[in-house]
Design a protein around this motif. Sequence first.
Motif, PDB file in Angstrom:
ATOM      1  N   ILE A 144       0.851  -1.200   0.000  1.00 45.94           N
ATOM      2  CA  ILE A 144       0.000   0.000   0.000  1.00 45.94           C
ATOM      3  C   ILE A 144       0.883   1.246   0.000  1.00 45.94           C
ATOM      4  O   ILE A 144       0.643   2.210  -0.736  1.00 45.94           O
ATOM      5  N   ASN A 145       1.945   1.220   0.811  1.00 44.41           N
ATOM      6  CA  ASN A 145       2.885   2.350   0.829  1.00 44.41           C
ATOM      7  C   ASN A 145       3.534   2.549  -0.540  1.00 44.41           C
ATOM      8  O   ASN A 145       3.717   3.685  -0.995  1.00 44.41           O
ATOM      9  N   ALA A 146       3.876   1.443  -1.198  1.00 45.70           N
ATOM     10  CA  ALA A 146       4.504   1.550  -2.528  1.00 45.70           C
ATOM     11  C   ALA A 146       3.548   2.220  -3.514  1.00 45.70           C
ATOM     12  O   ALA A 146       3.950   3.083  -4.299  1.00 45.70           O
ATOM     13  N   LEU A 147       2.276   1.843  -3.454  1.00 44.49           N
ATOM     14  CA  LEU A 147       1.286   2.464  -4.339  1.00 44.49           C
ATOM     15  C   LEU A 147       1.096   3.945  -4.013  1.00 44.49           C
ATOM     16  O   LEU A 147       0.925   4.773  -4.906  1.00 44.49           O
ATOM     17  N   MET A 148       1.132   4.282  -2.725  1.00 44.86           N
ATOM     18  CA  MET A 148       1.019   5.693  -2.337  1.00 44.86           C
ATOM     19  C   MET A 148       2.199   6.495  -2.886  1.00 44.86           C
ATOM     20  O   MET A 148       2.031   7.628  -3.349  1.00 44.86           O
ATOM     21  N   LEU A 149       3.389   5.891  -2.849  1.00 46.07           N
ATOM     22  CA  LEU A 149       4.576   6.604  -3.327  1.00 46.07           C
ATOM     23  C   LEU A 149       4.513   6.833  -4.838  1.00 46.07           C
ATOM     24  O   LEU A 149       4.861   7.901  -5.333  1.00 46.07           O
ATOM     25  N   THR A 150       4.038   5.814  -5.580  1.00 48.36           N
ATOM     26  CA  THR A 150       4.073   5.911  -7.040  1.00 48.36           C
ATOM     27  C   THR A 150       2.812   6.513  -7.649  1.00 48.36           C
ATOM     28  O   THR A 150       2.862   7.037  -8.760  1.00 48.36           O
ATOM     29  N   CYS A 151       1.681   6.433  -6.930  1.00 50.35           N
ATOM     30  CA  CYS A 151       0.396   6.824  -7.527  1.00 50.35           C
ATOM     31  C   CYS A 151      -0.441   7.765  -6.655  1.00 50.35           C
ATOM     32  O   CYS A 151      -1.569   8.092  -7.029  1.00 50.35           O
ATOM     33  N   GLY A 152       0.068   8.186  -5.512  1.00 49.98           N
ATOM     34  CA  GLY A 152      -0.768   8.873  -4.532  1.00 49.98           C
ATOM     35  C   GLY A 152      -1.094  10.319  -4.832  1.00 49.98           C
ATOM     36  O   GLY A 152      -1.920  10.927  -4.146  1.00 49.98           O
ATOM     37  N   HIS A 153      -0.463  10.891  -5.869  1.00 45.83           N
ATOM     38  CA  HIS A 153      -0.658  12.317  -6.142  1.00 45.83           C
ATOM     39  C   HIS A 153      -1.002  12.564  -7.612  1.00 45.83           C
ATOM     40  O   HIS A 153      -0.591  13.555  -8.210  1.00 45.83           O
ATOM     41  N   TYR A 154      -1.746  11.604  -8.182  1.00 40.53           N
ATOM     42  CA  TYR A 154      -2.187  11.739  -9.573  1.00 40.53           C
ATOM     43  C   TYR A 154      -0.973  11.921 -10.486  1.00 40.53           C
ATOM     44  O   TYR A 154       0.045  11.257 -10.299  1.00 40.53           O
ATOM     45  N   PHE A 164       6.306  14.542  -6.439  1.00 43.94           N
ATOM     46  CA  PHE A 164       6.192  14.440  -4.979  1.00 43.94           C
ATOM     47  C   PHE A 164       7.245  13.466  -4.443  1.00 43.94           C
ATOM     48  O   PHE A 164       7.896  13.737  -3.434  1.00 43.94           O
ATOM     49  N   ALA A 165       7.423  12.324  -5.120  1.00 44.95           N
ATOM     50  CA  ALA A 165       8.459  11.370  -4.697  1.00 44.95           C
ATOM     51  C   ALA A 165       9.845  12.010  -4.785  1.00 44.95           C
ATOM     52  O   ALA A 165      10.695  11.809  -3.913  1.00 44.95           O
ATOM     53  N   PHE A 166      10.064  12.799  -5.837  1.00 41.06           N
ATOM     54  CA  PHE A 166      11.342  13.479  -6.047  1.00 41.06           C
ATOM     55  C   PHE A 166      11.620  14.487  -4.929  1.00 41.06           C
ATOM     56  O   PHE A 166      12.731  14.562  -4.404  1.00 41.06           O
ATOM     57  N   ARG A 167      10.600  15.258  -4.566  1.00 39.59           N
ATOM     58  CA  ARG A 167      10.797  16.342  -3.599  1.00 39.59           C
ATOM     59  C   ARG A 167      10.694  15.884  -2.149  1.00 39.59           C
ATOM     60  O   ARG A 167      11.402  16.395  -1.281  1.00 39.59           O
ATOM     61  N   VAL A 168       9.762  14.973  -1.876  1.00 39.04           N
ATOM     62  CA  VAL A 168       9.453  14.592  -0.485  1.00 39.04           C
ATOM     63  C   VAL A 168      10.025  13.213  -0.153  1.00 39.04           C
ATOM     64  O   VAL A 168      10.589  13.006   0.916  1.00 39.04           O
ATOM     65  N   GLY A 169       9.845  12.252  -1.055  1.00 35.21           N
ATOM     66  CA  GLY A 169      10.406  10.925  -0.842  1.00 35.21           C
ATOM     67  C   GLY A 169       9.706  10.113   0.223  1.00 35.21           C
ATOM     68  O   GLY A 169      10.328   9.272   0.884  1.00 35.21           O
ATOM     69  N   LEU A 170       8.408  10.362   0.413  1.00 28.35           N
ATOM     70  CA  LEU A 170       7.610   9.584   1.370  1.00 28.35           C
ATOM     71  C   LEU A 170       6.324   9.126   0.692  1.00 28.35           C
ATOM     72  O   LEU A 170       5.759   9.856  -0.125  1.00 28.35           O
TER      73      LEU A 170
END
Length: 314
Positions: free
Chosen positions: A238-248, A254-260
């Motif tokens: 679920i965390n992996a999906l949030m990282l890759t897909c959580g912000h449309y 978001f992964a690049f800037r925040v990394g969470l």
Amino acid sequence: MPGTEPLDLQAIVDDIHRELAPRLGEGKVADYIPQLARIDPKRFGMAVVTVDGQVFQAGDAGLPFSIQSISKVFTLTLALGKHGENIWKRVGREPSGSAFNSIVQLEHEHGIPRNPFINAGAIAVTDRVLAGHTPREAIGEIVRFVRYLANDEDILIDAEVARSEEATGYRNFALANFMRAFGTIDHPVDHVLGVYFHQCALAMTCIQLARAGLYLAASGSDPLTGHSVVSRQRARRINALMLTCGHYDGSGDFAFRVGLPGKSGVGGGILCVAPGKAAIAVWSPGLNQNGNSLLGSLALEMLANRTGWSVFGA
């Protein structure tokens, strides 16, 4: 670069709030849902709940707001609990690269949504939560589950927001009808969307939201009650999906800037997970061009930088 000294999380949260205060009101409030258009754009809240139960907060962290698409994390967790890996026959696991309410991709991919966090994917997941229930029962199950995760019986659905979404949700009706034609959803479209609009209208504070997300920071178990919510492997996925897909289509940035791992909602909220450390919720109603909270994203970038919590290293 964070040192070896213990983090003063309250000071970090206070500093972020103070630094962003001159920019409150930036971004564009989601006005296509009339009830959301009425929210004061200068609101800002932030809460960090650590796996040992400490709570650090700033600004409007105690004010409830409409969590909107953040609810998709909780319904995905519920649906996986009920149907297991069969969920992935109905919905994919890839970033979309398209707007959250795009219909083009659905046509290309024969009615199978790209991931569970775009609208079409979340509607397909809600259809699975509805299995064996009336819409009223399914809504009740979702509310009970979120209250259980947050350990707080006061969480409610904002009926005005739900009505506002139902009255204006033409594109979601189009997505659902399209998927019904392909057999991706089983239940009547108005039943599925009735549940979907109500789950999106859940109203929570940053403190409640961070507390509800704590199981994802603690390998699938609530670290404060000891209750197992999902398996360690499922929490990781679920965390992996949030990282890759959580912000449309802003997920990569978001992964690049925040990394969470994180999940945003057009109500201006973002739930973020620092595995093994904490769950974080921010709320600022002004959105960026991708439909994610502008100041909320900035606040999380600042937090990740100051704590060294990025999953990619300090």
